[in-house]
Design a protein around this motif. Structure first.
Motif, PDB file in Angstrom:
ATOM      1  N   THR A  23     -41.667 -20.295  -4.126  1.00 37.12           N
ATOM      2  CA  THR A  23     -39.793 -20.679  -4.373  1.00 37.12           C
ATOM      3  C   THR A  23     -39.063 -20.728  -5.818  1.00 37.12           C
ATOM      4  OG1 THR A  23     -40.597 -22.508  -2.206  1.00 37.12           O
ATOM      5  CG2 THR A  23     -38.475 -22.907  -4.248  1.00 37.12           C
ATOM      6  N   VAL A  24     -40.141 -21.205  -6.529  1.00 40.61           N
ATOM      7  CA  VAL A  24     -39.450 -21.451  -8.719  1.00 40.61           C
ATOM      8  C   VAL A  24     -39.384 -19.435  -8.506  1.00 40.61           C
ATOM      9  CG1 VAL A  24     -40.722 -21.850 -10.421  1.00 40.61           C
ATOM     10  CG2 VAL A  24     -40.369 -23.773  -8.451  1.00 40.61           C
ATOM     11  N   LEU A  25     -40.633 -18.736  -7.995  1.00 47.06           N
ATOM     12  CA  LEU A  25     -40.365 -16.884  -9.023  1.00 47.06           C
ATOM     13  C   LEU A  25     -39.337 -16.595  -7.755  1.00 47.06           C
ATOM     14  CD1 LEU A  25     -41.335 -14.771  -9.701  1.00 47.06           C
ATOM     15  CD2 LEU A  25     -43.147 -15.025  -7.190  1.00 47.06           C
ATOM     16  N   SER A  26     -38.827 -17.301  -6.582  1.00 45.02           N
ATOM     17  CA  SER A  26     -37.766 -16.668  -6.035  1.00 45.02           C
ATOM     18  C   SER A  26     -35.834 -17.172  -6.773  1.00 45.02           C
ATOM     19  CB  SER A  26     -37.773 -16.761  -4.739  1.00 45.02           C
ATOM     20  OG  SER A  26     -37.231 -18.267  -4.752  1.00 45.02           O
ATOM     21  N   LEU A  27     -36.218 -18.281  -6.751  1.00 46.23           N
ATOM     22  CA  LEU A  27     -34.940 -18.975  -7.599  1.00 46.23           C
ATOM     23  C   LEU A  27     -35.110 -18.164  -8.922  1.00 46.23           C
ATOM     24  CD1 LEU A  27     -32.737 -21.081  -7.828  1.00 46.23           C
ATOM     25  CD2 LEU A  27     -34.566 -22.719  -8.968  1.00 46.23           C
ATOM     26  N   ILE A  28     -35.715 -17.801  -9.472  1.00 49.01           N
ATOM     27  CA  ILE A  28     -35.676 -17.264 -11.135  1.00 49.01           C
ATOM     28  C   ILE A  28     -35.519 -15.717 -11.166  1.00 49.01           C
ATOM     29  CG2 ILE A  28     -37.098 -16.276 -13.003  1.00 49.01           C
ATOM     30  CD1 ILE A  28     -38.939 -18.654 -12.802  1.00 49.01           C
ATOM     31  N   THR A  29     -35.730 -15.360  -9.723  1.00 49.88           N
ATOM     32  CA  THR A  29     -35.665 -13.908  -9.445  1.00 49.88           C
ATOM     33  C   THR A  29     -33.862 -13.983  -8.837  1.00 49.88           C
ATOM     34  OG1 THR A  29     -37.124 -13.286  -8.371  1.00 49.88           O
ATOM     35  CG2 THR A  29     -35.857 -11.960  -7.880  1.00 49.88           C
ATOM     36  N   LEU A  30     -33.271 -15.032  -8.091  1.00 51.30           N
ATOM     37  CA  LEU A  30     -32.206 -14.773  -8.195  1.00 51.30           C
ATOM     38  C   LEU A  30     -30.694 -15.133  -9.782  1.00 51.30           C
ATOM     39  CD1 LEU A  30     -30.243 -15.837  -5.471  1.00 51.30           C
ATOM     40  CD2 LEU A  30     -30.443 -17.856  -6.361  1.00 51.30           C
ATOM     41  N   PHE A  31     -31.580 -15.932 -10.509  1.00 54.43           N
ATOM     42  CA  PHE A  31     -30.814 -15.440 -11.513  1.00 54.43           C
ATOM     43  C   PHE A  31     -31.268 -14.214 -12.554  1.00 54.43           C
ATOM     44  CE2 PHE A  31     -31.290 -20.043 -10.972  1.00 54.43           C
ATOM     45  CZ  PHE A  31     -30.059 -20.537 -11.760  1.00 54.43           C
ATOM     46  N   LEU A  32     -31.948 -13.985 -12.840  1.00 57.56           N
ATOM     47  CA  LEU A  32     -32.393 -12.674 -13.166  1.00 57.56           C
ATOM     48  C   LEU A  32     -31.757 -11.287 -12.545  1.00 57.56           C
ATOM     49  CD1 LEU A  32     -36.325 -13.204 -14.225  1.00 57.56           C
ATOM     50  CD2 LEU A  32     -34.669 -13.068 -15.979  1.00 57.56           C
ATOM     51  N   MET A  33     -31.616 -11.216 -11.301  1.00 59.00           N
ATOM     52  CA  MET A  33     -31.543 -10.031 -10.599  1.00 59.00           C
ATOM     53  C   MET A  33     -29.616 -10.171 -10.398  1.00 59.00           C
ATOM     54  SD  MET A  33     -32.801  -8.190  -9.133  1.00 59.00           S
ATOM     55  CE  MET A  33     -33.911  -8.370  -8.377  1.00 59.00           C
ATOM     56  N   HIS A  34     -28.918 -11.245 -10.792  1.00 60.18           N
ATOM     57  CA  HIS A  34     -27.411 -11.399 -11.441  1.00 60.18           C
ATOM     58  C   HIS A  34     -27.294 -10.589 -12.841  1.00 60.18           C
ATOM     59  CE1 HIS A  34     -23.750 -13.224 -12.310  1.00 60.18           C
ATOM     60  NE2 HIS A  34     -24.245 -13.687 -13.161  1.00 60.18           N
ATOM     61  N   PHE A  35     -28.448 -11.049 -13.360  1.00 59.70           N
ATOM     62  CA  PHE A  35     -28.628 -10.204 -14.595  1.00 59.70           C
ATOM     63  C   PHE A  35     -28.965  -8.282 -14.811  1.00 59.70           C
ATOM     64  CE2 PHE A  35     -28.957 -14.275 -16.325  1.00 59.70           C
ATOM     65  CZ  PHE A  35     -27.587 -15.276 -16.931  1.00 59.70           C
ATOM     66  N   GLU A  36     -29.872  -8.478 -13.831  1.00 60.41           N
ATOM     67  CA  GLU A  36     -30.007  -6.680 -13.930  1.00 60.41           C
ATOM     68  C   GLU A  36     -28.523  -5.978 -12.970  1.00 60.41           C
ATOM     69  OE1 GLU A  36     -31.622  -3.519 -14.393  1.00 60.41           O
ATOM     70  OE2 GLU A  36     -32.483  -5.584 -15.183  1.00 60.41           O
ATOM     71  N   LEU A  37     -27.912  -6.188 -12.235  1.00 58.78           N
ATOM     72  CA  LEU A  37     -27.905  -6.542 -10.779  1.00 58.78           C
ATOM     73  C   LEU A  37     -25.814  -6.045 -11.737  1.00 58.78           C
ATOM     74  CD1 LEU A  37     -28.399  -8.355  -8.113  1.00 58.78           C
ATOM     75  CD2 LEU A  37     -28.419  -5.389  -8.034  1.00 58.78           C
ATOM     76  N   GLY A  38     -25.281  -6.519 -12.999  1.00 59.48           N
ATOM     77  CA  GLY A  38     -24.575  -6.835 -13.404  1.00 59.48           C
ATOM     78  C   GLY A  38     -24.569  -5.419 -14.206  1.00 59.48           C
ATOM     79  N   LEU A  39     -25.336  -5.118 -14.621  1.00 57.96           N
ATOM     80  CA  LEU A  39     -25.329  -3.751 -15.465  1.00 57.96           C
ATOM     81  C   LEU A  39     -25.997  -3.096 -14.903  1.00 57.96           C
ATOM     82  CD1 LEU A  39     -27.140  -2.754 -18.428  1.00 57.96           C
ATOM     83  CD2 LEU A  39     -29.040  -3.330 -18.084  1.00 57.96           C
ATOM     84  N   PHE A  40     -26.784  -2.713 -13.959  1.00 57.09           N
ATOM     85  CA  PHE A  40     -26.362  -1.746 -12.719  1.00 57.09           C
ATOM     86  C   PHE A  40     -24.624  -1.735 -12.730  1.00 57.09           C
ATOM     87  CE2 PHE A  40     -26.424   0.084  -8.479  1.00 57.09           C
ATOM     88  CZ  PHE A  40     -27.203   1.529  -9.562  1.00 57.09           C
ATOM     89  N   ALA A  41     -24.023  -2.176 -12.641  1.00 52.27           N
ATOM     90  CA  ALA A  41     -22.724  -2.456 -11.836  1.00 52.27           C
ATOM     91  C   ALA A  41     -22.415  -1.742 -13.072  1.00 52.27           C
ATOM     92  CB  ALA A  41     -22.329  -3.818 -11.217  1.00 52.27           C
ATOM     93  N   ARG A  42     -22.220  -2.008 -14.008  1.00 52.03           N
ATOM     94  CA  ARG A  42     -21.353  -0.877 -14.963  1.00 52.03           C
ATOM     95  C   ARG A  42     -22.263   0.410 -15.309  1.00 52.03           C
ATOM     96  NH1 ARG A  42     -22.728  -6.082 -17.899  1.00 52.03           N
ATOM     97  NH2 ARG A  42     -23.974  -5.128 -19.391  1.00 52.03           N
ATOM     98  N   ILE A  43     -22.585   0.190 -15.421  1.00 52.74           N
ATOM     99  CA  ILE A  43     -23.682   1.827 -15.390  1.00 52.74           C
ATOM    100  C   ILE A  43     -22.881   2.600 -14.292  1.00 52.74           C
ATOM    101  CG2 ILE A  43     -25.975   3.344 -14.735  1.00 52.74           C
ATOM    102  CD1 ILE A  43     -27.332   0.613 -16.411  1.00 52.74           C
ATOM    103  N   ALA A  44     -23.191   2.041 -13.052  1.00 48.95           N
ATOM    104  CA  ALA A  44     -22.433   3.419 -11.753  1.00 48.95           C
ATOM    105  C   ALA A  44     -21.363   3.105 -11.654  1.00 48.95           C
ATOM    106  CB  ALA A  44     -23.143   1.998 -10.206  1.00 48.95           C
ATOM    107  N   ALA A  45     -20.527   2.041 -12.401  1.00 45.43           N
ATOM    108  CA  ALA A  45     -18.698   2.135 -12.275  1.00 45.43           C
ATOM    109  C   ALA A  45     -18.354   4.055 -13.079  1.00 45.43           C
ATOM    110  CB  ALA A  45     -18.899   1.023 -13.055  1.00 45.43           C
ATOM    111  N   ALA A  46     -19.480   3.964 -14.179  1.00 44.25           N
ATOM    112  CA  ALA A  46     -19.126   5.244 -15.588  1.00 44.25           C
ATOM    113  C   ALA A  46     -19.950   5.830 -14.448  1.00 44.25           C
ATOM    114  CB  ALA A  46     -20.325   4.697 -16.454  1.00 44.25           C
ATOM    115  N   HIS A  47     -20.700   6.366 -13.986  1.00 47.76           N
ATOM    116  CA  HIS A  47     -21.452   7.121 -13.172  1.00 47.76           C
ATOM    117  C   HIS A  47     -20.005   8.030 -12.342  1.00 47.76           C
ATOM    118  CE1 HIS A  47     -23.695  10.107 -11.098  1.00 47.76           C
ATOM    119  NE2 HIS A  47     -23.737   9.562 -10.377  1.00 47.76           N
ATOM    120  N   ARG A  48     -20.009   6.581 -11.853  1.00 45.87           N
ATOM    121  CA  ARG A  48     -19.285   7.330 -10.637  1.00 45.87           C
ATOM    122  C   ARG A  48     -17.486   7.454 -11.104  1.00 45.87           C
ATOM    123  NH1 ARG A  48     -20.639   1.530  -8.205  1.00 45.87           N
ATOM    124  NH2 ARG A  48     -22.026   1.968  -6.172  1.00 45.87           N
ATOM    125  N   ARG A  49     -17.410   6.775 -11.929  1.00 45.53           N
ATOM    126  CA  ARG A  49     -15.679   7.251 -12.486  1.00 45.53           C
ATOM    127  C   ARG A  49     -16.367   9.487 -13.443  1.00 45.53           C
ATOM    128  NH1 ARG A  49     -15.595   3.553 -15.015  1.00 45.53           N
ATOM    129  NH2 ARG A  49     -16.047   3.639 -16.951  1.00 45.53           N
TER     130      ARG A  49
END
Length: 135
Positions: free
Chosen positions: A62-88
């Motif tokens: 449970t703690v591992l999944s909660l930590i993943t929730l927070f870490l994935m938020h940041f990782e997905l934010g970075l990925f979104a910026r990279i994906a937006a540049a690639h799509r552009r």
């Protein structure tokens, strides 16, 4: 022009890396949380001996999944910026016309949140039902 193509190649490599990294981590976390959650059910004899201490494994999941929730938020934010540049780049060069709707981030976050909730529910089931049956 050559510098632009080189920059796009680097962007594409980063896009692929981030995308694969997110999927790899999702599979790894899912396996870890499921295995930790299953520990109390695998050997009822050990559960009888350890009693309430057996909750450590599913709680860790449970703690591992909660930590993943927070870490994935940041990782997905970075990925979104990279994906937006690639799509552009793809749209500017006329390669592909993309939709303005991108659901990957939301679906991943929903999945990890669901994994957390299921793991938390499993802790409750182990505590309230399973330990009473095995004892």
């Amino acid at each position: 022009m050559e510098q632009s193509e080189e920059a796009h190649a680097l962007l594409w490599d980063e896009y692929k890396y981030r995308h694969d990294h997110i999927w790899k981590k999702l599979f790894q976390i899912t396996i870890a949380v499921v295995l930790l959650g299953a520990v109390p059910y695998l050997k009822p004899d050990i559960t009888r001996v350890l009693q309430g201490w057996i909750l450590i494994a599913p709680l860790l999941g449970t703690v591992l999944s909660l930590i993943t929730l927070f870490l994935m938020h940041f990782e997905l934010g970075l990925f979104a910026r990279i994906a937006a540049a690639h799509r552009r780049y793809q749209e500017e060069t006329g390669l592909i016309r993309h939709s303005s709707h991108h659901y990957f981030r939301y679906l991943v976050m929903i999945y990890v949140a669901f994994l957390f909730l299921v793991s938390l529910a499993n802790v409750a089931v182990v505590r309230l039902l399973w330990l009473g049956q095995v004892a």
